[in-house]
Design an enzyme around this catalytic site. Structure first.
Site, PDB file in Angstrom:
ATOM      1  N   GLU A  25      35.506  -1.630 -16.116  1.00  0.00           N
ATOM      2  CA  GLU A  25      34.354  -2.581 -15.100  1.00  0.00           C
ATOM      3  C   GLU A  25      35.140  -3.990 -15.074  1.00  0.00           C
ATOM      4  O   GLU A  25      35.117  -4.667 -13.938  1.00  0.00           O
ATOM      5  CB  GLU A  25      33.318  -2.621 -15.959  1.00  0.00           C
ATOM      6  CG  GLU A  25      32.427  -1.487 -16.064  1.00  0.00           C
ATOM      7  CD  GLU A  25      31.024  -1.507 -16.546  1.00  0.00           C
ATOM      8  OE1 GLU A  25      30.072  -1.235 -15.896  1.00  0.00           O
ATOM      9  OE2 GLU A  25      30.999  -1.514 -17.882  1.00  0.00           O
ATOM     10  N   TYR A  57      16.324 -21.276   1.050  1.00  0.00           N
ATOM     11  CA  TYR A  57      16.883 -19.831   0.450  1.00  0.00           C
ATOM     12  C   TYR A  57      18.467 -19.799   0.940  1.00  0.00           C
ATOM     13  O   TYR A  57      18.863 -18.830   0.124  1.00  0.00           O
ATOM     14  CB  TYR A  57      15.911 -18.881   1.166  1.00  0.00           C
ATOM     15  CG  TYR A  57      15.688 -18.794   2.344  1.00  0.00           C
ATOM     16  CD1 TYR A  57      16.796 -18.227   3.455  1.00  0.00           C
ATOM     17  CD2 TYR A  57      14.333 -19.229   3.067  1.00  0.00           C
ATOM     18  CE1 TYR A  57      16.470 -18.199   4.754  1.00  0.00           C
ATOM     19  CE2 TYR A  57      14.072 -19.290   4.280  1.00  0.00           C
ATOM     20  CZ  TYR A  57      15.351 -18.455   5.252  1.00  0.00           C
ATOM     21  OH  TYR A  57      14.841 -18.602   6.266  1.00  0.00           O
ATOM     22  N   GLU A  77      21.495  -8.239 -18.487  1.00  0.00           N
ATOM     23  CA  GLU A  77      20.643  -8.969 -19.058  1.00  0.00           C
ATOM     24  C   GLU A  77      21.108 -10.499 -19.158  1.00  0.00           C
ATOM     25  O   GLU A  77      20.550 -11.557 -18.777  1.00  0.00           O
ATOM     26  CB  GLU A  77      20.201  -8.704 -20.438  1.00  0.00           C
ATOM     27  CG  GLU A  77      19.499  -7.502 -20.589  1.00  0.00           C
ATOM     28  CD  GLU A  77      20.298  -5.983 -20.587  1.00  0.00           C
ATOM     29  OE1 GLU A  77      19.892  -4.931 -20.938  1.00  0.00           O
ATOM     30  OE2 GLU A  77      21.375  -6.217 -20.219  1.00  0.00           O
ATOM     31  N   LYS A 102      22.683  -2.411 -10.407  1.00  0.00           N
ATOM     32  CA  LYS A 102      24.076  -2.110 -10.992  1.00  0.00           C
ATOM     33  C   LYS A 102      24.158  -0.491 -10.305  1.00  0.00           C
ATOM     34  O   LYS A 102      24.101   0.259 -11.149  1.00  0.00           O
ATOM     35  CB  LYS A 102      24.661  -2.006 -12.462  1.00  0.00           C
ATOM     36  CG  LYS A 102      25.815  -2.082 -12.616  1.00  0.00           C
ATOM     37  CD  LYS A 102      26.029  -2.458 -14.065  1.00  0.00           C
ATOM     38  CE  LYS A 102      27.704  -2.349 -14.489  1.00  0.00           C
ATOM     39  NZ  LYS A 102      27.858  -2.640 -16.055  1.00  0.00           N
TER      40      LYS A 102
END
Length: 123
Positions: A25, A57, A77, A102
């Site tokens: 990863e 934004y 997290e 993910k």
């Protein structure tokens, strides 16, 4: 005051990052998708019709994607918390809700997506 807040939501911000606990990863990277909701008071912007009176934004989207493409972390997290902290740094944002998707997580069974949603408030 939180009951009187409005919401600005961005869905599906996509960026390539190198987050994860596995070496592949970190080496190969993957796409992450982020949804954010900003709770803020938009009454002044509605009255003035002036961008300076609201949360831009476009700037939010840039900040989120820079964090996804930036320094890698092991856990989504941690990534979500970094994004929420950055969003609370925008003037007028009282609360941020962040969902990190993910979709290519290293799971060995068929799945559609993995998500983590956090809510953070100023103060």
């Amino acid at each position: 005051m939180t009951d009187e807040l409005d919401e600005i939501t961005l869905h599906g911000l996509r960026a390539f990052g190198y987050h994860g606990v596995f070496p592949h990863e970190r080496r190969e990277g993957q796409i992450f998708v982020v949804d954010v909701t900003l709770r803020c008071d938009t009454r002044a912007a509605a009255a003035s019709d002036d961008l300076a009176d609201t949360v831009h934004y476009g700037d939010v989207a840039t900040a989120v994607t820079q964090l996804v493409t930036g320094d890698p972390v092991d856990l989504i997290e941690t990534l979500a918390a970094r994004i929420a902290d950055a969003l609370l740094g925008f003037a007028g944002v009282h609360e941020a809700v962040v969902t990190v998707h993910k979709p290519d997580a290293p799971i060995t069974v068929p799945f559609d997506d993995v998500t983590l949603t956090i809510r953070r408030r100023r103060g």
